[in-house]
Design a protein around this motif. Structure first.
Motif, PDB file in Angstrom:
ATOM      1  N   ASP A   1       0.703  -1.026   0.123  1.00  0.00           N
ATOM      2  CA  ASP A   1      -0.005   0.233  -0.002  1.00  0.00           C
ATOM      3  C   ASP A   1       0.795   1.229   0.080  1.00  0.00           C
ATOM      4  OD1 ASP A   1      -2.061  -1.872   0.060  1.00  0.00           O
ATOM      5  OD2 ASP A   1      -2.783  -1.062   2.101  1.00  0.00           O
ATOM      6  N   ALA A   2       2.108   1.215   0.568  1.00  0.00           N
ATOM      7  CA  ALA A   2       2.893   2.176   0.517  1.00  0.00           C
ATOM      8  C   ALA A   2       3.748   2.443  -0.497  1.00  0.00           C
ATOM      9  CB  ALA A   2       3.857   2.206   1.882  1.00  0.00           C
ATOM     10  N   GLY A   3       3.685   1.570  -1.585  1.00  0.00           N
ATOM     11  CA  GLY A   3       4.404   1.419  -2.818  1.00  0.00           C
ATOM     12  C   GLY A   3       5.739   0.807  -2.565  1.00  0.00           C
ATOM     13  N   LEU A   4       6.018   0.202  -1.753  1.00  0.00           N
ATOM     14  CA  LEU A   4       7.558  -0.272  -1.394  1.00  0.00           C
ATOM     15  C   LEU A   4       7.807  -1.912  -1.910  1.00  0.00           C
ATOM     16  CD1 LEU A   4       7.730   0.910   2.164  1.00  0.00           C
ATOM     17  CD2 LEU A   4       8.781   1.928   0.133  1.00  0.00           C
ATOM     18  N   VAL A   5       6.611  -2.459  -1.894  1.00  0.00           N
ATOM     19  CA  VAL A   5       6.621  -3.889  -2.563  1.00  0.00           C
ATOM     20  C   VAL A   5       5.555  -4.351  -3.520  1.00  0.00           C
ATOM     21  CG1 VAL A   5       8.069  -4.871  -0.500  1.00  0.00           C
ATOM     22  CG2 VAL A   5       5.480  -5.067  -0.799  1.00  0.00           C
ATOM     23  N   VAL A   6       5.884  -5.249  -4.408  1.00  0.00           N
ATOM     24  CA  VAL A   6       4.513  -5.751  -5.436  1.00  0.00           C
ATOM     25  C   VAL A   6       4.773  -7.095  -5.096  1.00  0.00           C
ATOM     26  CG1 VAL A   6       4.712  -3.648  -6.676  1.00  0.00           C
ATOM     27  CG2 VAL A   6       6.103  -5.760  -7.104  1.00  0.00           C
ATOM     28  N   ALA A   7       3.393  -7.654  -5.498  1.00  0.00           N
ATOM     29  CA  ALA A   7       3.340  -9.069  -5.325  1.00  0.00           C
ATOM     30  C   ALA A   7       2.729  -9.783  -6.851  1.00  0.00           C
ATOM     31  CB  ALA A   7       2.139  -9.635  -4.142  1.00  0.00           C
ATOM     32  N   ALA A   8       3.325 -10.728  -7.240  1.00  0.00           N
ATOM     33  CA  ALA A   8       3.046 -11.357  -8.318  1.00  0.00           C
ATOM     34  C   ALA A   8       2.417 -12.663  -8.384  1.00  0.00           C
ATOM     35  CB  ALA A   8       4.150 -11.302  -9.506  1.00  0.00           C
ATOM     36  N   ARG A   9       1.450 -13.170  -8.888  1.00  0.00           N
ATOM     37  CA  ARG A   9       0.683 -14.419  -8.700  1.00  0.00           C
ATOM     38  C   ARG A   9       1.486 -15.483  -9.726  1.00  0.00           C
ATOM     39  NH1 ARG A   9      -4.095 -13.876  -5.664  1.00  0.00           N
ATOM     40  NH2 ARG A   9      -4.669 -11.746  -5.194  1.00  0.00           N
TER      41      ARG A   9
ATOM     42  N   TRP B   1       6.517 -11.914  -3.757  1.00  0.00           N
ATOM     43  CA  TRP B   1       6.806 -10.579  -3.095  1.00  0.00           C
ATOM     44  C   TRP B   1       7.964 -10.140  -3.839  1.00  0.00           C
ATOM     45  CZ3 TRP B   1       3.109  -7.996  -1.286  1.00  0.00           C
ATOM     46  CH2 TRP B   1       1.929  -8.796  -0.547  1.00  0.00           C
ATOM     47  N   ARG B   2       8.175  -8.785  -4.428  1.00  0.00           N
ATOM     48  CA  ARG B   2       9.406  -8.190  -4.677  1.00  0.00           C
ATOM     49  C   ARG B   2       9.664  -6.794  -4.389  1.00  0.00           C
ATOM     50  NH1 ARG B   2       9.300  -5.234  -9.117  1.00  0.00           N
ATOM     51  NH2 ARG B   2       7.555  -5.682 -10.485  1.00  0.00           N
ATOM     52  N   LEU B   3      10.752  -6.162  -4.310  1.00  0.00           N
ATOM     53  CA  LEU B   3      11.077  -4.910  -4.093  1.00  0.00           C
ATOM     54  C   LEU B   3      10.332  -4.076  -5.222  1.00  0.00           C
ATOM     55  CD1 LEU B   3      14.329  -5.044  -2.430  1.00  0.00           C
ATOM     56  CD2 LEU B   3      12.021  -4.416  -1.407  1.00  0.00           C
ATOM     57  N   ALA B   4       9.565  -2.837  -4.772  1.00  0.00           N
ATOM     58  CA  ALA B   4       9.135  -2.080  -6.142  1.00  0.00           C
ATOM     59  C   ALA B   4       9.845  -0.638  -5.825  1.00  0.00           C
ATOM     60  CB  ALA B   4       7.597  -1.752  -5.699  1.00  0.00           C
TER      61      ALA B   4
END
Length: 160
Positions: free
Chosen positions: A61-69, A75-78
């Motif tokens: 939500d803070a734009g620090l990580v993203v998740a891919a299915r 999870w990876r760093l964004a």
């Protein structure tokens, strides 16, 4: 009260370890170089994948990580590792309380307790401001570099 007694009291207080856990997870994510599943992160952090997903959701939500299915997901760093500070992570976690100590009563009628509260509130505010200033100056890249130094020393058989 002696310093030893104060240390013993502090040791038994409930501590919020989410910032430490998040830092642990993010450094594992950076070292892996590939997305990590909630299950893999949970193993690193010795917790439940549900706790990982809930915590990573705050960072997402803070734009620090993203998740891919899907296959190869996780999870990876964004955000730029060089720019993310401990302060940003603290804020993303909902600004958890920094201190487990506080006033006996927030609105005392007793003038003595009012004086005590004023002194404690001032000291707490000063300490929190100093800690937040320090958090703002520490980046994930610095922590990763420190991990790298410790890892190299450990691999060479030297004490970290």
């Amino acid at each position: 009260m002696t310093q030893a007694q104060i240390r013993n009291i502090v040791c038994y207080m409930k501590r919020d370890s989410r910032l430490s856990a998040v830092l642990h997870a993010l450094l594992h994510m950076a070292a892996a170089g590939t997305p990590l599943t909630s299950t893999a992160l949970a193993e690193c952090m010795r917790t439940n994948p549900v706790v990982v997903r809930r915590t990573m959701g705050l960072l997402r939500d803070a734009g620090l990580v993203v998740a891919a299915r899907g296959h190869g997901g996780g999870w990876r760093l964004a955000a730029d590792f060089e720019q993310v500070t401990l302060r940003q992570l603290h804020d993303a976690l909902g600004e958890p309380a920094l201190f487990a100590i506080g006033n006996r009563s927030e609105r005392p009628e007793c003038l003595v307790e009012q004086a005590v509260n004023a002194a404690l509130d001032g000291a707490f505010a000063d300490a929190e401001a100093l800690l937040m200033q320090r958090f703002q100056s520490i980046t994930l890249a610095e922590l990763a570099a420190e991990f790298g130094r410790r890892h190299a020393a450990h691999a060479a058989g030297a004490p970290a």
